[in-house]
Scaffold this motif. Sequence first.
Motif, mmCIF file in Angstrom:
data_model
loop_
_atom_site.group_PDB
_atom_site.id
_atom_site.type_symbol
_atom_site.label_atom_id
_atom_site.label_comp_id
_atom_site.label_asym_id
_atom_site.label_seq_id
_atom_site.Cartn_x
_atom_site.Cartn_y
_atom_site.Cartn_z
ATOM 1 N N PRO A 1 6.281 18.314 18.135
ATOM 2 C CA PRO A 1 6.139 19.764 17.924
ATOM 3 C C PRO A 1 5.921 20.170 16.466
ATOM 4 O O PRO A 1 5.274 21.170 16.204
ATOM 5 N N LEU A 2 6.434 19.407 15.518
ATOM 6 C CA LEU A 2 6.269 19.784 14.109
ATOM 7 C C LEU A 2 4.803 19.785 13.706
ATOM 8 O O LEU A 2 4.341 20.692 12.996
ATOM 9 N N ALA A 3 4.038 18.790 14.164
ATOM 10 C CA ALA A 3 2.615 18.727 13.841
ATOM 11 C C ALA A 3 1.866 19.908 14.440
ATOM 12 O O ALA A 3 0.982 20.485 13.803
ATOM 13 N N ILE A 4 2.215 20.284 15.654
ATOM 14 C CA ILE A 4 1.559 21.416 16.312
ATOM 15 C C ILE A 4 1.910 22.721 15.604
ATOM 16 O O ILE A 4 1.036 23.556 15.348
ATOM 17 N N ILE A 5 3.166 22.890 15.236
ATOM 18 C CA ILE A 5 3.592 24.100 14.517
ATOM 19 C C ILE A 5 2.897 24.187 13.160
ATOM 20 O O ILE A 5 2.428 25.259 12.745
ATOM 21 N N ALA A 6 2.797 23.061 12.459
ATOM 22 C CA ALA A 6 2.117 23.050 11.159
ATOM 23 C C ALA A 6 0.646 23.418 11.320
ATOM 24 O O ALA A 6 0.085 24.158 10.505
ATOM 25 N N GLY A 7 0.006 22.918 12.382
ATOM 26 C CA GLY A 7 -1.396 23.251 12.635
ATOM 27 C C GLY A 7 -1.585 24.735 12.884
ATOM 28 O O GLY A 7 -2.498 25.360 12.332
ATOM 29 N N PHE A 8 -0.721 25.311 13.716
ATOM 30 C CA PHE A 8 -0.813 26.753 13.976
ATOM 31 C C PHE A 8 -0.552 27.555 12.708
ATOM 32 O O PHE A 8 -1.211 28.559 12.448
ATOM 33 N N ALA A 9 0.404 27.120 11.891
ATOM 34 C CA ALA A 9 0.722 27.843 10.657
ATOM 35 C C ALA A 9 -0.474 27.859 9.704
ATOM 36 O O ALA A 9 -0.791 28.895 9.112
ATOM 37 N N VAL A 10 -1.149 26.738 9.577
ATOM 38 C CA VAL A 10 -2.313 26.668 8.690
ATOM 39 C C VAL A 10 -3.419 27.595 9.176
ATOM 40 O O VAL A 10 -4.054 28.308 8.383
ATOM 41 N N VAL A 11 -3.652 27.624 10.486
ATOM 42 C CA VAL A 11 -4.692 28.496 11.032
ATOM 43 C C VAL A 11 -4.336 29.962 10.795
ATOM 44 O O VAL A 11 -5.176 30.761 10.363
ATOM 45 N N ILE A 12 -3.106 30.337 11.033
ATOM 46 C CA ILE A 12 -2.683 31.735 10.857
ATOM 47 C C ILE A 12 -2.771 32.140 9.382
ATOM 48 O O ILE A 12 -3.259 33.227 9.055
ATOM 49 N N ILE A 13 -2.331 31.274 8.491
ATOM 50 C CA ILE A 13 -2.418 31.582 7.053
ATOM 51 C C ILE A 13 -3.877 31.708 6.621
ATOM 52 O O ILE A 13 -4.231 32.619 5.862
ATOM 53 N N SER A 14 -4.732 30.818 7.118
ATOM 54 C CA SER A 14 -6.158 30.895 6.772
ATOM 55 C C SER A 14 -6.780 32.192 7.266
ATOM 56 O O SER A 14 -7.542 32.840 6.548
ATOM 57 N N LEU A 15 -6.460 32.582 8.487
ATOM 58 C CA LEU A 15 -6.991 33.831 9.027
ATOM 59 C C LEU A 15 -6.473 35.038 8.240
ATOM 60 O O LEU A 15 -7.200 36.014 8.050
ATOM 61 N N ALA A 16 -5.236 34.966 7.779
ATOM 62 C CA ALA A 16 -4.678 36.068 6.995
ATOM 63 C C ALA A 16 -5.364 36.184 5.628
ATOM 64 O O ALA A 16 -5.430 37.274 5.057
ATOM 65 N N CYS A 17 -5.881 35.087 5.118
ATOM 66 C CA CYS A 17 -6.530 35.101 3.803
ATOM 67 C C CYS A 17 -7.958 35.625 3.847
ATOM 68 O O CYS A 17 -8.504 36.013 2.813
ATOM 69 N N VAL A 18 -8.583 35.655 5.009
ATOM 70 C CA VAL A 18 -9.978 36.102 5.113
ATOM 71 C C VAL A 18 -10.150 37.538 4.607
ATOM 72 O O VAL A 18 -11.044 37.804 3.795
ATOM 73 N N PRO A 19 -9.326 38.497 5.041
ATOM 74 C CA PRO A 19 -9.508 39.860 4.507
ATOM 75 C C PRO A 19 -9.286 39.947 2.998
ATOM 76 O O PRO A 19 -9.953 40.715 2.320
ATOM 77 N N LEU A 20 -8.365 39.145 2.493
ATOM 78 C CA LEU A 20 -8.130 39.167 1.048
ATOM 79 C C LEU A 20 -9.347 38.689 0.279
ATOM 80 O O LEU A 20 -9.748 39.287 -0.716
ATOM 81 N N ILE A 21 -9.942 37.606 0.747
ATOM 82 C CA ILE A 21 -11.116 37.050 0.073
ATOM 83 C C ILE A 21 -12.312 37.978 0.217
ATOM 84 O O ILE A 21 -13.021 38.254 -0.744
ATOM 85 N N SER A 22 -12.551 38.484 1.418
ATOM 86 C CA SER A 22 -13.703 39.366 1.627
ATOM 87 C C SER A 22 -13.521 40.692 0.900
ATOM 88 O O SER A 22 -14.493 41.272 0.435
ATOM 89 N N GLY A 23 -12.309 41.165 0.779
ATOM 90 C CA GLY A 23 -12.059 42.401 0.038
ATOM 91 C C GLY A 23 -12.380 42.254 -1.433
ATOM 92 O O GLY A 23 -12.931 43.144 -2.056
ATOM 93 N N LYS A 24 -12.065 41.124 -2.011
ATOM 94 C CA LYS A 24 -12.358 40.887 -3.429
ATOM 95 C C LYS A 24 -13.851 40.789 -3.672
ATOM 96 O O LYS A 24 -14.341 41.219 -4.692
ATOM 97 N N GLN A 25 -14.596 40.226 -2.725
ATOM 98 C CA GLN A 25 -16.041 40.131 -2.888
ATOM 99 C C GLN A 25 -16.681 41.509 -2.836
ATOM 100 O O GLN A 25 -17.566 41.801 -3.611
ATOM 101 N N LYS A 26 -16.235 42.371 -1.943
ATOM 102 C CA LYS A 26 -16.782 43.729 -1.875
ATOM 103 C C LYS A 26 -16.460 44.480 -3.151
ATOM 104 O O LYS A 26 -17.282 45.195 -3.691
ATOM 105 N N GLU A 27 -15.233 44.312 -3.629
ATOM 106 C CA GLU A 27 -14.813 44.996 -4.833
ATOM 107 C C GLU A 27 -15.658 44.561 -6.027
ATOM 108 O O GLU A 27 -16.082 45.367 -6.837
ATOM 109 N N ALA A 28 -15.956 43.274 -6.131
ATOM 110 C CA ALA A 28 -16.770 42.765 -7.232
ATOM 111 C C ALA A 28 -18.191 43.305 -7.145
ATOM 112 O O ALA A 28 -18.819 43.602 -8.151
ATOM 113 N N ALA A 29 -18.729 43.454 -5.937
ATOM 114 C CA ALA A 29 -20.087 43.960 -5.768
ATOM 115 C C ALA A 29 -20.163 45.429 -6.161
ATOM 116 O O ALA A 29 -21.155 45.879 -6.722
#
Length: 132
Positions: free
Chosen positions: A92-120
């Motif tokens: 279960p630890l490997a599965i939980i770690a996999g889900f955590a990485v996916v959720i953190i990555s998805l949470a970072c998408v708006p942050l990254i895309s927001g900075k690109q719009k702001e720079a433009a």
Amino acid sequence: MVIYGVAILAGCFLIGTVVGEFIGALMGVDSNVGGVGVAMLLLIIVVDKLVKAGKISKPTLDGLSFWNQMYIPVVIAMAASQNVLGALTGGPLAIIAGFAVVIISLACVPLISGKQKEAAITSPTIGGEADA
């Protein structure tokens, strides 16, 4: 010639495989650890050195470009299937770690895309002209 680009890629792949097997043996794992990454870094370094030295032709670069576009998705797909199998049998630890990485990555998408719009939006005007 295109075949030289394929030969450079194959050489980097073989060296990366040997290095990955060696790293795996050092870690006590019966697997290739980081061989693909070593191969890709080696390929980048070799091609950069050849381009800077002017010793690589356009057809050779075309051969490298074609196989780079094919190589990376195939290797990543193979590695991903191994990772899923390892996670399912690893507990279960490997599965939980996999889900955590996916959720953190998805949470970072708006942050990254927001900075690109702001720079433009805050980019300076081109050619010194401003809206009147």
